[in-house]
Design an enzyme around this catalytic site. Structure first.
Site, mmCIF file in Angstrom:
data_model
loop_
_atom_site.group_PDB
_atom_site.id
_atom_site.type_symbol
_atom_site.label_atom_id
_atom_site.label_comp_id
_atom_site.label_asym_id
_atom_site.label_seq_id
_atom_site.Cartn_x
_atom_site.Cartn_y
_atom_site.Cartn_z
ATOM 1 N N LEU A 213 0.810 -1.219 0.000
ATOM 2 C CA LEU A 213 0.000 0.000 0.000
ATOM 3 C C LEU A 213 0.851 1.282 0.000
ATOM 4 C CD1 LEU A 213 -3.039 0.863 0.322
ATOM 5 C CD2 LEU A 213 -2.517 1.172 2.741
ATOM 6 N N HIS A 214 0.495 2.216 -0.859
ATOM 7 C CA HIS A 214 1.193 3.499 -0.895
ATOM 8 C C HIS A 214 0.276 4.586 -1.441
ATOM 9 C CE1 HIS A 214 1.880 1.429 -4.716
ATOM 10 N NE2 HIS A 214 2.044 2.610 -5.307
#
Ligand SMILES: [Zn+2]
Length: 169
Positions: A122-123
């Site tokens: 996740l980013h």
């Protein structure tokens, strides 16, 4: 909307396969979580870090990355969510101070159809935008010509992130 979200379709690195078999061992974001890999990293917090995109869509294109290898917001803890948003807020402030953009795209891509370059870590992307910027950002043979190198970008943004981190305590 297709055009607005086009920047997320740029891969973080050209050889980041991010395939279904890609675990933490082969993950570009997990390797960047290693403190020895600090060339592009702007700041580190308890649960996240901020890192420049190696192939920026615009000057100042950066990402807030969770330290932990999880793919979705649903897999994050309350503490991670708070830290992720805190660093995203700092990034908004830092980009505004350093570049005075006319706007900022802030976005998360979950899954390949959504344009994720790294699928399972996740980013949050932040891309500063200027009026008419899409008109002069041409792509020639996959090389984007930008007026500023990444070291200069990092040198501008790091002190602002550090100051904001101190002010939060
Ligand atoms: Zn990872």
């Amino acid at each position: 909307m297709d055009y607005l979200w086009a920047p997320w379709r740029l891969a973080y690195v050209t050889n980041a396969s991010g395939g279904a078999s890609g675990g933490a061992d082969s993950c570009i974001f997990c390797s960047s979580a290693d403190p020895s890999r600090d060339d592009l990293v702007l700041v580190r917090s308890a649960s996240c870090y901020a890192i420049l995109n190696l192939y920026p869509y615009n000057n100042g294109h950066l990402m807030i990355v969770l330290n932990r290898h999880v793919a979705t917001l649903s897999a994050t803890t309350d503490g991670e969510q708070a830290d992720l948003m805190r660093l995203t807020r700092h990034a908004e402030i830092a980009l505004t101070e350093a570049y005075s953009p006319h706007g900022i795209n802030i976005g998360i891509n979950l899954g390949r159809p959504a344009g994720a370059g790294v699928l399972d870590h996740l980013h949050v992307h932040l891309v500063p935008r200027w009026n008419g910027d899409a008109n002069f950002m041409t792509v020639v043979g996959n090389v984007r010509v930008l007026p500023e190198d990444l070291a200069s970008t990092a040198a501008k943004l790091r002190p602002i992130f550090q100051r904001l981190g101190r002010e939060d305590r």
